[in-house]
Design a protein around this motif. Structure first.
Motif, PDB file in Angstrom:
ATOM      1  N   SER A   1       0.857  -1.189   0.000  1.00 50.00           N
ATOM      2  CA  SER A   1       0.000   0.000   0.000  1.00 50.00           C
ATOM      3  C   SER A   1       0.888   1.232   0.000  1.00 50.00           C
ATOM      4  O   SER A   1       2.075   1.172   0.352  1.00 50.00           O
ATOM      5  N   ALA A   2       0.294   2.362  -0.380  1.00 51.91           N
ATOM      6  CA  ALA A   2       1.038   3.624  -0.348  1.00 51.91           C
ATOM      7  C   ALA A   2       1.450   3.971   1.077  1.00 51.91           C
ATOM      8  O   ALA A   2       2.526   4.534   1.300  1.00 51.91           O
ATOM      9  N   GLU A   3       0.602   3.602   2.053  1.00 57.45           N
ATOM     10  CA  GLU A   3       0.905   3.906   3.445  1.00 57.45           C
ATOM     11  C   GLU A   3       2.133   3.131   3.932  1.00 57.45           C
ATOM     12  O   GLU A   3       2.976   3.675   4.650  1.00 57.45           O
ATOM     13  N   LEU A   4       2.242   1.866   3.524  1.00 57.63           N
ATOM     14  CA  LEU A   4       3.398   1.068   3.939  1.00 57.63           C
ATOM     15  C   LEU A   4       4.679   1.627   3.317  1.00 57.63           C
ATOM     16  O   LEU A   4       5.721   1.724   3.993  1.00 57.63           O
ATOM     17  N   ARG A   5       4.614   1.983   2.061  1.00 57.34           N
ATOM     18  CA  ARG A   5       5.810   2.521   1.408  1.00 57.34           C
ATOM     19  C   ARG A   5       6.207   3.874   2.004  1.00 57.34           C
ATOM     20  O   ARG A   5       7.389   4.165   2.175  1.00 57.34           O
ATOM     21  N   GLN A   6       5.204   4.702   2.328  1.00 58.44           N
ATOM     22  CA  GLN A   6       5.502   5.985   2.953  1.00 58.44           C
ATOM     23  C   GLN A   6       6.092   5.781   4.345  1.00 58.44           C
ATOM     24  O   GLN A   6       6.963   6.540   4.776  1.00 58.44           O
ATOM     25  N   ALA A   7       5.644   4.736   5.044  1.00 60.16           N
ATOM     26  CA  ALA A   7       6.187   4.451   6.373  1.00 60.16           C
ATOM     27  C   ALA A   7       7.674   4.130   6.313  1.00 60.16           C
ATOM     28  O   ALA A   7       8.438   4.505   7.208  1.00 60.16           O
ATOM     29  N   VAL A   8       8.091   3.433   5.251  1.00 58.93           N
ATOM     30  CA  VAL A   8       9.510   3.104   5.098  1.00 58.93           C
ATOM     31  C   VAL A   8      10.317   4.367   4.805  1.00 58.93           C
ATOM     32  O   VAL A   8      11.414   4.558   5.336  1.00 58.93           O
ATOM     33  N   VAL A   9       9.762   5.263   3.971  1.00 60.05           N
ATOM     34  CA  VAL A   9      10.416   6.545   3.701  1.00 60.05           C
ATOM     35  C   VAL A   9      10.543   7.354   4.991  1.00 60.05           C
ATOM     36  O   VAL A   9      11.594   7.946   5.290  1.00 60.05           O
ATOM     37  N   HIS A  10       9.458   7.375   5.766  1.00 57.28           N
ATOM     38  CA  HIS A  10       9.459   8.087   7.047  1.00 57.28           C
ATOM     39  C   HIS A  10      10.499   7.485   7.982  1.00 57.28           C
ATOM     40  O   HIS A  10      11.259   8.212   8.640  1.00 57.28           O
ATOM     41  N   ALA A  11      10.552   6.160   8.055  1.00 57.47           N
ATOM     42  CA  ALA A  11      11.511   5.491   8.936  1.00 57.47           C
ATOM     43  C   ALA A  11      12.945   5.821   8.549  1.00 57.47           C
ATOM     44  O   ALA A  11      13.807   6.015   9.415  1.00 57.47           O
ATOM     45  N   GLN A  12      13.213   5.875   7.252  1.00 59.11           N
ATOM     46  CA  GLN A  12      14.558   6.215   6.770  1.00 59.11           C
ATOM     47  C   GLN A  12      14.974   7.589   7.290  1.00 59.11           C
ATOM     48  O   GLN A  12      16.084   7.771   7.807  1.00 59.11           O
ATOM     49  N   ALA A  13      14.090   8.566   7.160  1.00 59.64           N
ATOM     50  CA  ALA A  13      14.391   9.924   7.609  1.00 59.64           C
ATOM     51  C   ALA A  13      14.463   9.993   9.132  1.00 59.64           C
ATOM     52  O   ALA A  13      15.335  10.673   9.698  1.00 59.64           O
ATOM     53  N   LEU A  14      13.547   9.293   9.798  1.00 61.36           N
ATOM     54  CA  LEU A  14      13.536   9.288  11.251  1.00 61.36           C
ATOM     55  C   LEU A  14      14.835   8.738  11.804  1.00 61.36           C
ATOM     56  O   LEU A  14      15.442   9.316  12.717  1.00 61.36           O
ATOM     57  N   VAL A  15      15.284   7.621  11.273  1.00 64.77           N
ATOM     58  CA  VAL A  15      16.522   7.005  11.748  1.00 64.77           C
ATOM     59  C   VAL A  15      17.708   7.945  11.529  1.00 64.77           C
ATOM     60  O   VAL A  15      18.580   8.088  12.401  1.00 64.77           O
ATOM     61  N   ALA A  16      17.743   8.624  10.384  1.00 65.77           N
ATOM     62  CA  ALA A  16      18.817   9.583  10.132  1.00 65.77           C
ATOM     63  C   ALA A  16      18.815  10.690  11.181  1.00 65.77           C
ATOM     64  O   ALA A  16      19.875  11.088  11.693  1.00 65.77           O
ATOM     65  N   GLY A  17      17.621  11.179  11.524  1.00 68.60           N
ATOM     66  CA  GLY A  17      17.517  12.231  12.526  1.00 68.60           C
ATOM     67  C   GLY A  17      17.867  11.758  13.915  1.00 68.60           C
ATOM     68  O   GLY A  17      18.592  12.430  14.659  1.00 68.60           O
ATOM     69  N   VAL A  18      17.367  10.595  14.300  1.00 68.60           N
ATOM     70  CA  VAL A  18      17.646  10.047  15.626  1.00 68.60           C
ATOM     71  C   VAL A  18      19.136   9.774  15.791  1.00 68.60           C
ATOM     72  O   VAL A  18      19.734  10.075  16.832  1.00 68.60           O
ATOM     73  N   GLU A  19      19.759   9.218  14.765  1.00 70.98           N
ATOM     74  CA  GLU A  19      21.175   8.878  14.882  1.00 70.98           C
ATOM     75  C   GLU A  19      22.059  10.120  14.883  1.00 70.98           C
ATOM     76  O   GLU A  19      23.110  10.127  15.525  1.00 70.98           O
ATOM     77  N   LEU A  20      21.638  11.182  14.208  1.00 75.56           N
ATOM     78  CA  LEU A  20      22.385  12.424  14.310  1.00 75.56           C
ATOM     79  C   LEU A  20      22.264  13.001  15.721  1.00 75.56           C
ATOM     80  O   LEU A  20      23.243  13.485  16.289  1.00 75.56           O
ATOM     81  N   ALA A  21      21.063  12.928  16.298  1.00 72.66           N
ATOM     82  CA  ALA A  21      20.877  13.395  17.675  1.00 72.66           C
ATOM     83  C   ALA A  21      21.716  12.568  18.645  1.00 72.66           C
ATOM     84  O   ALA A  21      22.341  13.113  19.565  1.00 72.66           O
ATOM     85  N   LYS A  22      21.746  11.265  18.456  1.00 70.66           N
ATOM     86  CA  LYS A  22      22.584  10.407  19.300  1.00 70.66           C
ATOM     87  C   LYS A  22      24.058  10.780  19.178  1.00 70.66           C
ATOM     88  O   LYS A  22      24.788  10.837  20.168  1.00 70.66           O
TER      89      LYS A  22
END
Length: 514
Positions: free
Chosen positions: A155-176
């Motif tokens: 679904s579009a929602e599942l694919r968008q969730a993966v895009v969101h996760a990619q960006a989220l992880v980049a942000g979280v790891e920069l904060a870490k």
């Protein structure tokens, strides 16, 4: 770390060229003992012999079986495939495979999975596999580089969730990264350089003010904290302009005390090294802006970071000194270890010029909040019910949970002073609330929320390290607020399992009243 989503059956997932495969198996799905693919057959045998229970976090490891293209297959029970259960399953699965030097990992979810669950699986995996390397002479860098997650439906929602996760992880790891760095590798100047790097892309602007500019603005409270430090202060102003020029921005204010000795009200020596984490709020703002740069939502966001050390030299502010804040209010500094609220109050006043729709400050502010909520939920204080509700819902959705605390006017009684408009501390009782009441004095012209992350920004003990919280909460709030395409709404969200409390008492001693 790169994420990829594919629609695959379990049998096809096992033929992929990966170093290991994690299968998230829901508890309500009984494996077929006569299935063609081997995982179902072996899992059915394990259940029949009592060697595997269909409960969240149960793990069965398989190695080099006929019909499997990969040597390592780990089946981990995800119960009802709810986000909290998926988190438990992924943590257990990674524990079973992390000893192997895995570069490419497959994750297959059996049964129905939500976008929220898919995002949780990937963010949990990233958190579990994270490795700090910057100041190690022989670092053990993360080997895991690529993750392919699959499910039997698309679904579009599942694919968008993966895009969101990619960006989220980049942000979280920069904060870490920035929170984990020792204070001599994360000075106010270093933070300013990091902000400029993040804000070098399209739709970004970054301005860095030094001591002269801050003095001209009349930020007397911020300057008072910085006057004992050899490292010069920096006031970082970041802007992400993805929305229309007429759209009022959300302002994020991150406390940036790059090391907190307590000043003249010096802290006890045990665990003082953890005061490098006192810029966890600033790190979270940097992380959010990193994620915004990848997602490019149509919103406007401002990030304000007042950055300085709090040191006890001969020029340091003294208990009993009275300073004038940017708002014109005078402050009696009874405790120099309550410095976070002093740098924040001037930043909150500065935020008025952006005519914001909301202002959220994020700070490792009080040990009292650690005692109240431990390491599970961040403390949420707000003068606006709608904003508070949105932040709580974003926290539940992302798993980066918070809890709303009171702001009754009676709590401000202890902040009264005979020698200034307000004192910077009250008594020990309700210390996180009185700190929030102090900040509230500087927020009368906009909707405001305060996140006290003293208990959630880092872990102590053997697992010492930054958590990257509350990047996930803030990012989900911003995206939901923007109603970005594919982003799940916050209403009626299922709750996510709490995180374990670690070293709460020692952390409270170290944080004290900062």
């Amino acid at each position: 770390m790169n994420f990829e989503f594919q629609k695959l059956s379990l049998s096809h997932a096992m033929t992929a060229s990966v170093d290991a495969l994690v299968v998230l198996w829901p508890g309500h799905v009984l494996p077929d003992a006569k299935a063609v693919e081997p995982v179902s057959r072996l899992l059915a045998q394990a259940i029949a012999h009592g060697d595997f229970e269909l409960k969240a976090g149960a793990v069965l490891s398989l190695y080099s079986q006929p019909g499997m293209a990969t040597r390592h297959v780990v089946v981990s029970c995800s119960a009802d495939n709810q986000p909290g259960q998926i988190r438990s399953a992924m943590q257990a699965a990674w524990g079973a495979v992390k000893a192997s030097k895995i570069k490419r990992l497959g994750v297959h979810v059996v049964g129905d999975v939500s976008a929220q669950g898919l995002q949780m699986a990937l963010s949990t995996l990233a958190d579990a596999s994270y490795s700090y390397t910057t100041t190690l002479s022989k670092p053990k860098a993360r080997t895991l580089k690529n993750v392919r997650i699959s499910a039997s439906h698309d679904s579009a929602e599942l694919r968008q969730a993966v895009v969101h996760a990619q960006a989220l992880v980049a942000g979280v790891e920069l904060a870490k990264e920035w929170a984990n760095r020792p204070a001599n590798h994360a000075t106010p100047t270093h933070l300013a350089q990091a902000a400029k790097t993040i804000a070098s892309g399209r739709n970004f602007k970054c301005e860095v003010l030094g001591p002269k500019e801050v003095a001209k603005l009349g930020m007397g409270a911020f300057m008072a904290v910085a006057q004992g430090a050899a490292e010069p202060l920096r006031f970082i102003v970041m802007r992400y302009n993805g929305g229309a020029a007429s759209q009022a921005p959300v302002v994020l204010v991150g406390k940036g005390i790059t090391f907190d000795t307590g000043g003249i009200s010096i802290k006890p020596a045990p665990e003082m090294d953890e005061m490098k984490y006192d810029m966890g709020g600033a790190a979270s703002v940097l992380g959010v802006f990193k994620a915004l740069g990848e997602l490019k939502p149509k919103i406007n966001v401002v990030g304000l970071i007042p950055a300085t050390e709090n040191m006890p030299d001969g020029l340091a502010v003294k208990p009993g000194d009275v300073v004038t804040s940017m708002s014109g209010q005078t402050i009696e500094i009874l405790n120099t270890d309550a410095e976070g609220r002093l740098v924040l109050c001037d930043a909150l006043t500065y935020a008025e010029r952006f005519k914001p729709q909301a202002v959220i400050d994020i700070a490792t502010l009080t040990g009292a909040c650690v005692i109240a909520l431990g390491a599970v939920r961040s403390g949420l204080f707000s003068s606006d019910d709608t904003l508070a509700s949105q932040l709580q819902q974003a926290g539940e959705y992302s798993g980066d949970v918070c809890w709303r605390m009171p702001l009754d006017d009676d709590y401000a009684e202890g902040l009264k002073s005979r020698f200034a408009d307000v004192a910077n501390v009250a008594g020990r009782a309700a210390g996180s609330v009185t700190a929030a009441k102090f900040l509230q004095r500087f927020t009368k012209s906009f909707a405001w929320a305060h996140l006290d992350i003293a208990g959630t920004a880092w872990r102590s003990g053997a697992a010492k390290g930054a958590t990257g919280r509350p990047v996930a909460l803030l990012l989900q709030y911003l995206l939901s607020n923007a109603q970005a395409p594919g982003v799940q709404k916050n209403a009626a969200l299922p709750k996510v399992a709490d995180q374990s409390v670690q070293k709460v008492k020692s952390k409270a001693r170290a944080v004290k009243q900062s």
